[in-house]
Design a protein around this motif. Structure first.
Motif, PDB file in Angstrom:
ATOM      1  N   ASP A 161       0.419  -1.497   0.021  1.00  0.00           N
ATOM      2  CA  ASP A 161       0.109  -0.184  -0.205  1.00  0.00           C
ATOM      3  C   ASP A 161       0.590   1.842   0.623  1.00  0.00           C
ATOM      4  OD1 ASP A 161      -1.694   1.799   0.768  1.00  0.00           O
ATOM      5  OD2 ASP A 161      -2.700   0.844   2.305  1.00  0.00           O
ATOM      6  N   SER A 162       1.042   1.696  -1.321  1.00  0.00           N
ATOM      7  CA  SER A 162       1.945   3.343  -1.100  1.00  0.00           C
ATOM      8  C   SER A 162       2.086   4.160  -0.666  1.00  0.00           C
ATOM      9  CB  SER A 162       2.115   3.352  -2.610  1.00  0.00           C
ATOM     10  OG  SER A 162       0.871   3.950  -3.497  1.00  0.00           O
ATOM     11  N   THR A 163       0.071   4.219  -0.342  1.00  0.00           N
ATOM     12  CA  THR A 163      -0.275   5.499   0.843  1.00  0.00           C
ATOM     13  C   THR A 163       0.575   4.768   2.104  1.00  0.00           C
ATOM     14  OG1 THR A 163      -2.464   4.644   1.043  1.00  0.00           O
ATOM     15  CG2 THR A 163      -2.131   5.791  -0.616  1.00  0.00           C
ATOM     16  N   LYS A 164       0.689   3.798   2.502  1.00  0.00           N
ATOM     17  CA  LYS A 164       1.431   3.940   3.905  1.00  0.00           C
ATOM     18  C   LYS A 164       2.678   3.279   4.024  1.00  0.00           C
ATOM     19  CE  LYS A 164      -3.375   2.513   5.445  1.00  0.00           C
ATOM     20  NZ  LYS A 164      -4.353   1.765   5.967  1.00  0.00           N
ATOM     21  N   ILE A 165       4.057   3.904   3.733  1.00  0.00           N
ATOM     22  CA  ILE A 165       4.902   2.971   4.131  1.00  0.00           C
ATOM     23  C   ILE A 165       5.895   4.214   5.049  1.00  0.00           C
ATOM     24  CG2 ILE A 165       7.608   3.557   2.928  1.00  0.00           C
ATOM     25  CD1 ILE A 165       6.082   3.102   0.113  1.00  0.00           C
ATOM     26  N   ALA A 166       6.817   3.523   5.529  1.00  0.00           N
ATOM     27  CA  ALA A 166       7.296   4.176   6.850  1.00  0.00           C
ATOM     28  C   ALA A 166       9.160   4.156   6.696  1.00  0.00           C
ATOM     29  CB  ALA A 166       6.890   3.178   8.272  1.00  0.00           C
ATOM     30  N   ILE A 167       9.421   4.395   6.957  1.00  0.00           N
ATOM     31  CA  ILE A 167      11.005   4.043   7.126  1.00  0.00           C
ATOM     32  C   ILE A 167      11.639   4.123   8.791  1.00  0.00           C
ATOM     33  CG2 ILE A 167      11.517   6.736   7.226  1.00  0.00           C
ATOM     34  CD1 ILE A 167      14.446   6.291   5.841  1.00  0.00           C
ATOM     35  N   LEU A 168      12.442   3.330   9.002  1.00  0.00           N
ATOM     36  CA  LEU A 168      12.655   2.859  10.628  1.00  0.00           C
ATOM     37  C   LEU A 168      14.153   2.895  10.303  1.00  0.00           C
ATOM     38  CD1 LEU A 168      12.307   0.443  12.829  1.00  0.00           C
ATOM     39  CD2 LEU A 168      14.041   0.119  11.954  1.00  0.00           C
ATOM     40  N   GLY A 169      14.902   3.575  10.955  1.00  0.00           N
ATOM     41  CA  GLY A 169      16.283   3.497  11.273  1.00  0.00           C
ATOM     42  C   GLY A 169      16.982   3.315  12.576  1.00  0.00           C
ATOM     43  N   PHE A 170      17.797   2.633  12.458  1.00  0.00           N
ATOM     44  CA  PHE A 170      19.211   2.576  14.006  1.00  0.00           C
ATOM     45  C   PHE A 170      20.575   3.316  13.521  1.00  0.00           C
ATOM     46  CE2 PHE A 170      22.823   0.198  16.059  1.00  0.00           C
ATOM     47  CZ  PHE A 170      22.597   0.580  17.073  1.00  0.00           C
ATOM     48  N   SER A 171      20.819   4.174  14.469  1.00  0.00           N
ATOM     49  CA  SER A 171      22.161   4.733  15.316  1.00  0.00           C
ATOM     50  C   SER A 171      22.028   6.181  13.550  1.00  0.00           C
ATOM     51  CB  SER A 171      22.859   3.723  15.061  1.00  0.00           C
ATOM     52  OG  SER A 171      24.782   4.425  15.259  1.00  0.00           O
ATOM     53  N   ALA A 172      22.827   5.696  13.136  1.00  0.00           N
ATOM     54  CA  ALA A 172      22.764   6.417  12.366  1.00  0.00           C
ATOM     55  C   ALA A 172      22.332   6.369  10.600  1.00  0.00           C
ATOM     56  CB  ALA A 172      24.416   6.504  10.831  1.00  0.00           C
ATOM     57  N   GLY A 173      21.214   5.175  10.998  1.00  0.00           N
ATOM     58  CA  GLY A 173      20.131   4.668   9.658  1.00  0.00           C
ATOM     59  C   GLY A 173      18.698   5.877  10.736  1.00  0.00           C
ATOM     60  N   GLY A 174      19.012   6.048  11.904  1.00  0.00           N
ATOM     61  CA  GLY A 174      17.793   6.713  12.316  1.00  0.00           C
ATOM     62  C   GLY A 174      18.082   7.843  11.919  1.00  0.00           C
ATOM     63  N   GLU A 175      19.109   8.545  11.661  1.00  0.00           N
ATOM     64  CA  GLU A 175      19.991   9.891  11.710  1.00  0.00           C
ATOM     65  C   GLU A 175      19.111   9.837  10.164  1.00  0.00           C
ATOM     66  OE1 GLU A 175      20.767  12.870   9.684  1.00  0.00           O
ATOM     67  OE2 GLU A 175      21.564  10.832   9.185  1.00  0.00           O
ATOM     68  N   LEU A 176      19.120   9.462   9.575  1.00  0.00           N
ATOM     69  CA  LEU A 176      19.025   9.400   8.015  1.00  0.00           C
ATOM     70  C   LEU A 176      17.065   9.014   7.312  1.00  0.00           C
ATOM     71  CD1 LEU A 176      21.426   7.093   6.256  1.00  0.00           C
ATOM     72  CD2 LEU A 176      21.210   9.277   6.018  1.00  0.00           C
ATOM     73  N   ALA A 177      16.538   8.227   8.865  1.00  0.00           N
ATOM     74  CA  ALA A 177      15.134   8.354   8.480  1.00  0.00           C
ATOM     75  C   ALA A 177      14.395   9.345   8.726  1.00  0.00           C
ATOM     76  CB  ALA A 177      15.179   6.798   9.432  1.00  0.00           C
ATOM     77  N   ALA A 178      14.910   9.929  10.045  1.00  0.00           N
ATOM     78  CA  ALA A 178      14.866  11.572  10.398  1.00  0.00           C
ATOM     79  C   ALA A 178      14.865  12.553   9.377  1.00  0.00           C
ATOM     80  CB  ALA A 178      15.370  11.490  12.007  1.00  0.00           C
ATOM     81  N   PHE A 179      16.022  12.090   8.614  1.00  0.00           N
ATOM     82  CA  PHE A 179      16.546  13.363   8.150  1.00  0.00           C
ATOM     83  C   PHE A 179      15.270  13.106   6.391  1.00  0.00           C
ATOM     84  CE2 PHE A 179      18.938  15.589   4.132  1.00  0.00           C
ATOM     85  CZ  PHE A 179      19.351  16.621   5.245  1.00  0.00           C
ATOM     86  N   VAL A 180      15.761  12.002   6.036  1.00  0.00           N
ATOM     87  CA  VAL A 180      14.708  11.514   5.217  1.00  0.00           C
ATOM     88  C   VAL A 180      13.639  12.281   5.181  1.00  0.00           C
ATOM     89  CG1 VAL A 180      13.443   9.776   3.402  1.00  0.00           C
ATOM     90  CG2 VAL A 180      16.071   9.559   3.511  1.00  0.00           C
ATOM     91  N   GLY A 181      12.445  11.822   6.542  1.00  0.00           N
ATOM     92  CA  GLY A 181      10.892  12.364   6.190  1.00  0.00           C
ATOM     93  C   GLY A 181      11.396  13.745   6.751  1.00  0.00           C
ATOM     94  N   THR A 182      12.128  14.403   7.049  1.00  0.00           N
ATOM     95  CA  THR A 182      11.906  15.942   7.496  1.00  0.00           C
ATOM     96  C   THR A 182      12.013  16.694   5.757  1.00  0.00           C
ATOM     97  OG1 THR A 182      13.925  16.167   8.156  1.00  0.00           O
ATOM     98  CG2 THR A 182      12.593  15.774   9.961  1.00  0.00           C
ATOM     99  N   THR A 183      12.880  16.192   5.103  1.00  0.00           N
ATOM    100  CA  THR A 183      13.043  16.460   3.844  1.00  0.00           C
ATOM    101  C   THR A 183      12.231  16.415   2.066  1.00  0.00           C
ATOM    102  OG1 THR A 183      15.211  15.516   3.441  1.00  0.00           O
ATOM    103  CG2 THR A 183      15.469  16.651   4.191  1.00  0.00           C
ATOM    104  N   SER A 184      11.257  15.998   3.354  1.00  0.00           N
ATOM    105  CA  SER A 184       9.923  15.429   1.187  1.00  0.00           C
ATOM    106  C   SER A 184      10.072  16.230   0.834  1.00  0.00           C
ATOM    107  CB  SER A 184       8.862  15.263   2.025  1.00  0.00           C
ATOM    108  OG  SER A 184       9.510  13.837   3.027  1.00  0.00           O
ATOM    109  N   GLY A 185      10.502  16.525  -0.805  1.00  0.00           N
ATOM    110  CA  GLY A 185       9.708  17.063  -1.287  1.00  0.00           C
ATOM    111  C   GLY A 185      11.119  19.117  -1.406  1.00  0.00           C
TER     112      GLY A 185
END
Length: 327
Positions: A161-185
Motif C-alpha cells: 500500500d504505497s500510501t502507508k510507507i514507513a522508514i525505520l533506522g538505527f543509529s546513523a540509520g535513525g538519523e537518516l530516517a529522520a532526515f529523509v522524513g523531514t526533507t520530503s519535496g
C-alpha cells in the motif's frame, strides 16, 4: 614599505574556503561495526545478552539481493520480506536503514527485524546505501530516497500500500530516517537517479537512537581530538570547518517540514538522541503525533540483542498499526 603593509593587510582579508577532505574515501568496506563486534563490546557490561538470529517464517516470502538503483557507480542492493498472503490494497511497508556511523554496518544486521515485522503484517525492506568509504554526504540520503521511490515503483509486485510507507533506522540509520522524513519535496536532497517519477515521502518514522542534530549541545558528534569522527568522515569537513553544512544536514533543522508521526526508541545513552526533545517541540507545535520509549539501562546497540529485540519489534508494530489504522 607602505605598499607591503597594504598587501599584507589585504591578504589577511582575502576570503578562502577549506577544501573538502576525501581521506575517508578508501574504496574499501569498513567492517569495524557489525553485530558481532557490537556483541563483544556490549556483553562486557551486559553478559546475558543474546544475538538475534534470522528466522524463517512460513508466512513470509523472501527476495534477497535485488537491485534498487545504480547511481552511476554500481548496483545498490535491497532485500524484501513480504507476507505471502495477498491482501486487497496491499500491506503497509517499512524501509529499514542500518547504522554504523555512516561508514560501517550492513543491511543484513536488520534481517531478523524485517522477518519479524513481515510476520506481523508489514512488507519489510533492508537497504544498503553508499557509506563514507565510497561517497560523501549527501549520497546516502539520495540512496535511501531512491529506495523509497523503488518501493513505490514496485508496489504492485510486492503487494504494498504505497500510501502507508514507513522508514525505520538505527543509529546513523535513525538519523537518516529522520532526515529523509523531514526533507520530503526538497529537490536538492532527492538525487537524480532511479524512479524519479515516484515519491520518496514517508507516512511514519521510527528513529532508534539516531541523533536529531549534529550541532545540538547534547550531540557527541564532531569530536576529532583523538581521531576523525564518523560525521567528519561523512561530511568531509569537521564541525569547525563547515558548521553550516553540519547544521543543514541535521533533521532538527528541517523539522518544520515534517508531516509524518514519529516513534523514538532510545537507549540510556543520551547523546545518541541529541536534539530529540527540541524536535518533539516542533512536532507538537505542528500537531503531529510522536512518542518516546526509553529502554532504561540499555546500551546503544540494544535493538540487535535480546532481551530488547522483541520489545523493540512490538513497539514498532504497535506504533505503525496505530498510525496506519487512522489513514
Amino acid at each position: 614599505m607602505k605598499f607591503y603593509s597594504v598587501l599584507i593587510f589585504s591578504l589577511l582579508y582575502i576570503p578562502f574556503s577549506i577544501a573538502q577532505s576525501t581521506k575517508g574515501l578508501t574504496g574499501q568496506p569498513d567492517t569495524s561495526y557489525s553485530t558481532a563486534s557490537a556483541f563483544r563490546s556490549t556483553s562486557k557490561q551486559h553478559p546475558n545478552i543474546k544475538i538475534v538470529g534470522e528466522k524463517k517464517f512460513s508466512s513470509v516470502k523472501e527476495s534477497r539481493g535485488l537491485t534498487y538503483c545504480n547511481p552511476g557507480t554500481r548496483d545498490l542492493k535491497i532485500d524484501v520480506f513480504q507476507p505471502k498472503a495477498r491482501k486487497s490494497g496491499g500491506y503497509p511497508a517499512v524501509l529499514i536503514v542500518h547504522g554504523g556511523g555512516w561508514r560501517s554496518g550492513n543491511r543484513t544486521q536488520h534481517i531478523p527485524m524485517a522477518q519479524h515485522l513481515a510476520a506481523a503484517g508489514f512488507a519489510s525492506f533492508t537497504v544498503e546505501y553508499r557509506l563514507s568509504t565510497e561517497a560523501l554526504y549527501p549520497a546516502a540520503v539520495h540512496d535511501v530516497k531512491a529506495a523509497l521511490r523503488w518501493m513505490r515503483a514496485n508496489a504492485r509486485k510486492f503487494n504494498i500500500d504505497s500510501t502507508k510507507i514507513a522508514i525505520l533506522g538505527f543509529s546513523a540509520g535513525g538519523e537518516l530516517a529522520a532526515f529523509v522524513g523531514t526533507t520530503s519535496g526538497i529537490s536538492r536532497f532527492e538525487g537524480a537517479a532511479c524512479n524519479t517519477g515516484h515519491s520518496s515521502d514517508v507516512q511514519a518514522i521510527v528513529d532508534i537512537d539516531g541523533t536529531l542534530s549534529f550541532v545540538h549541545p547534547e550531540s557527541g558528534e564532531g569530536d576529532d581530538r583523538k581521531s576523525t569522527s564518523a560525521a567528519s568522515y561523512w561530511f568531509g569537513y569537521s564541525k569547525a570547518e563547515n558548521p553550516d553544512l553540519w547544521r543543514d544536514a541535521s533533521p532538527l533543522t528541517h523539522a518544520a517540514n515534517i508531516k509524518a508521526p514519529v516513534l523514538f526508541l532510545n537507549s540510556s545513552v543520551d547523546r545518541m538522541h541529541a536534539g530529540r526533545d527540541d524536535f518533539r517541540k516542533v512536532l507538537d507545535e505542528k500537531g503531529i503525533y510522536s512518542e518516546v520509549f526509553t529502554f532504561e539501562g540499555s546500551p546503544h546497540s540494544f535493538c540487535l540483542f535480546e532481551p530488547w529485540f522483541k520489545p523493540t519489534v512490538d513497539h514498532v508494530a504497535r506504533f505503525l498499526n496505530g498510525v496506519f489504522s487512522k489513514k
